[in-house]
Structure formats: structure tokens, C-alpha cells
Design an enzyme around this catalytic site. Structure first.
Site, PDB file in Angstrom:
ATOM      1  CB  CYS A  59      -0.959   0.064   1.126  1.00  0.00           C
ATOM      2  SG  CYS A  59      -1.612   1.415   1.352  1.00  0.00           S
ATOM      3  CB  CYS A 115       0.851   1.425   3.976  1.00  0.00           C
ATOM      4  SG  CYS A 115      -0.544   0.530   4.942  1.00  0.00           S
ATOM      5  CG  ASP A 154      -3.216  14.615  -4.614  1.00  0.00           C
ATOM      6  OD1 ASP A 154      -4.461  13.323  -4.037  1.00  0.00           O
ATOM      7  OD2 ASP A 154      -2.494  14.411  -5.896  1.00  0.00           O
ATOM      8  CG  HIS A 183      -3.832  -0.768   4.931  1.00  0.00           C
ATOM      9  ND1 HIS A 183      -3.781   0.063   4.377  1.00  0.00           N
ATOM     10  CD2 HIS A 183      -5.159  -1.419   4.340  1.00  0.00           C
ATOM     11  CE1 HIS A 183      -4.160  -0.635   3.264  1.00  0.00           C
ATOM     12  NE2 HIS A 183      -5.367  -1.759   3.629  1.00  0.00           N
ATOM     13  CG  ASN A 210     -13.202   9.400  -4.505  1.00  0.00           C
ATOM     14  OD1 ASN A 210     -14.412  10.730  -4.609  1.00  0.00           O
ATOM     15  ND2 ASN A 210     -12.176  10.012  -4.939  1.00  0.00           N
ATOM     16  CG  HIS A 258      -4.311   3.858   3.154  1.00  0.00           C
ATOM     17  ND1 HIS A 258      -3.325   2.733   4.181  1.00  0.00           N
ATOM     18  CD2 HIS A 258      -4.442   4.622   4.195  1.00  0.00           C
ATOM     19  CE1 HIS A 258      -2.542   3.975   5.093  1.00  0.00           C
ATOM     20  NE2 HIS A 258      -3.716   4.665   5.452  1.00  0.00           N
ATOM     21  CG  HIS A 318      -7.181   9.447   0.190  1.00  0.00           C
ATOM     22  ND1 HIS A 318      -7.003   7.206  -0.447  1.00  0.00           N
ATOM     23  CD2 HIS A 318      -7.735   9.153  -1.248  1.00  0.00           C
ATOM     24  CE1 HIS A 318      -7.718   7.303  -1.622  1.00  0.00           C
ATOM     25  NE2 HIS A 318      -8.271   8.391  -2.444  1.00  0.00           N
ATOM     26  CG  HIS A 338      -9.185  13.452  -2.663  1.00  0.00           C
ATOM     27  ND1 HIS A 338      -8.368  13.759  -3.339  1.00  0.00           N
ATOM     28  CD2 HIS A 338     -10.330  12.629  -2.693  1.00  0.00           C
ATOM     29  CE1 HIS A 338      -8.384  12.087  -3.906  1.00  0.00           C
ATOM     30  NE2 HIS A 338      -8.515  11.456  -3.225  1.00  0.00           N
TER      31      HIS A 338
HETATM   32  P1  5GP Z   1      -8.611   8.112  -5.023  1.00  0.00           P
HETATM   33  O1  5GP Z   1      -8.886   8.622  -6.350  1.00  0.00           O
HETATM   34  O2  5GP Z   1      -8.151   6.745  -4.723  1.00  0.00           O
HETATM   35  O3  5GP Z   1      -9.598   9.029  -3.959  1.00  0.00           O
HETATM   36  O4  5GP Z   1      -7.594   9.281  -5.431  1.00  0.00           O
HETATM   37  C1  5GP Z   1      -6.268   8.695  -4.800  1.00  0.00           C
HETATM   38  C2  5GP Z   1      -5.364  10.365  -5.133  1.00  0.00           C
HETATM   39  O5  5GP Z   1      -3.708  10.146  -4.432  1.00  0.00           O
HETATM   40  C3  5GP Z   1      -5.235  10.854  -6.353  1.00  0.00           C
HETATM   41  O6  5GP Z   1      -5.434  12.021  -6.909  1.00  0.00           O
HETATM   42  C4  5GP Z   1      -4.196  10.793  -6.454  1.00  0.00           C
HETATM   43  O7  5GP Z   1      -2.983  11.961  -7.303  1.00  0.00           O
HETATM   44  C5  5GP Z   1      -2.983  10.629  -5.227  1.00  0.00           C
HETATM   45  N1  5GP Z   1      -1.727   9.548  -4.925  1.00  0.00           N
HETATM   46  C6  5GP Z   1      -0.897   8.539  -5.438  1.00  0.00           C
HETATM   47  N2  5GP Z   1      -0.187   7.970  -5.406  1.00  0.00           N
HETATM   48  C7  5GP Z   1       0.499   8.910  -4.970  1.00  0.00           C
HETATM   49  C8  5GP Z   1       1.811   9.273  -4.212  1.00  0.00           C
HETATM   50  O8  5GP Z   1       2.301   8.443  -4.506  1.00  0.00           O
HETATM   51  N3  5GP Z   1       1.750  10.711  -3.126  1.00  0.00           N
HETATM   52  C9  5GP Z   1       1.079  11.228  -2.675  1.00  0.00           C
HETATM   53  N4  5GP Z   1       1.390  12.756  -2.568  1.00  0.00           N
HETATM   54  N5  5GP Z   1      -0.351  11.394  -3.566  1.00  0.00           N
HETATM   55  C10 5GP Z   1      -0.776  10.031  -4.512  1.00  0.00           C
HETATM   56 ZN    ZN Z   2      -2.202   0.986   3.819  1.00  0.00          ZN
END
Ligand code: 5GP
Ligand code: ZN
Length: 116
Positions: free
Chosen positions: A4, A7, A30, A46, A87, A98, A100, A102
Site C-alpha cells: 500500500c 502505508c 496530493d 490501514h 472516494n 487506503h 483518504h 481529499h
Molecule cells: P482516489 O482516486 O483514490 O480518491 O485518489 C487517490 C489520490 O492519491 C489521487 O489524487 C492521486 O493523485 C494521489 N496519489 C497517488 N499516489 C500518490 C503518491 O505516491 N503520493 C501522493 N502524495 N499522492 C498520491
Molecule cells: Zn495502507
């Protein structure tokens, strides 16, 4: 969860631009911002998504809301407005499994709704 990415960010195995950290929560920018302010706020534990959260997780999820308000204030978007969204699953476009939240702001955001 060894595979992950969030993580790994929590463990310091992957870099991130942190804006807030305590024992339970981490907030960082992000990597592909979709707004001038785009911060991700995550529990260090997690949890795959809100749908996987159990009764033992409500406290940290409440805590995330408080941190979202604080980070919004420190980012200067309290007055202009911001969005806090999580989401869940395929139809919402969840990519990272994992939990999160926004935090987005700094410009007028598009309305929520169907993909166009
Ligand atoms: P989801 O679509 O799962 O709600 O959003 C995942 C978010 O994580 C996306 O906005 C993407 O740009 C961000 N993201 C993905 N990988 C990484 C990473 O390695 N570092 C950071 N800081 N953000 C990430
Ligand atoms: Zn995780």
C-alpha cells in the site's frame, strides 16, 4: 499492508510533502493536485475505504474532520471555501485503497456529479 503506497508514506518508505502529523493521522500534498490546494488526510492505520471502517475507526474519522478544518485554515481557504471528500470503490474512482480524504480549495470547484 506491504503493497500500500499510503502505508509506505506513513512508514517513511516513500516521500511526501507533509502538512500535518500526529500519532493517528497524516496529511500531505496530493502528488497530482486537482486544485490549487489539494491535501490528502489519512489515518495511519490501514483502512481500505470508508466502507471498511468499523466502530473502532469512528474516532479517528472524526479526528480527520477536525484536522481537515485546521489544514484548511492554515492553507488560507477557510473563508473562500473548500471541499472534503472521500472516494469509495470503483464508481467513485477510488484508486488508492487506503482511506483518504481529499481537501481541495483555492479556486471554484466543479460540481459533484456524474462523469461527463
Ligand atoms: P482516489 O482516486 O483514490 O480518491 O485518489 C487517490 C489520490 O492519491 C489521487 O489524487 C492521486 O493523485 C494521489 N496519489 C497517488 N499516489 C500518490 C503518491 O505516491 N503520493 C501522493 N502524495 N499522492 C498520491
Ligand atoms: Zn495502507
Amino acid at each position: 499492508m506491504s503493497d500500500c503506497i499510503f502505508c509506505k508514506i506513513v512508514e517513511g518508505e516513500l516521500p511526501s510533502k507533509k502538512v500535518y502529523e500526529d500519532d493517528e493521522i497524516l496529511a500531505f500534498h496530493d502528488i497530482q493536485p486537482a486544485a490549487p490546494i489539494h491535501v490528502l488526510i489519512i489515518p495511519k492505520k490501514h483502512i481500505a475505504s470508508l466502507d471498511d471502517a468499523g466502530p473502532e475507526d469512528w474516532a479517528v474519522i472524526g479526528h480527520i474532520q477536525r484536522v481537515a478544518k485546521q489544514v484548511a485554515s492554515e492553507s488560507g481557504v477557510s473563508e473562500s471555501g473548500y471541499r472534503v471528500v472521500t472516494n469509495v470503490g470503483a464508481n467513485a474512482g477510488q484508486i488508492v485503497h487506503h482511506l483518504h480524504y481529499h481537501l481541495m480549495g483555492g479556486a471554484r470547484l466543479s460540481p459533484l456529479g456524474l462523469h461527463n
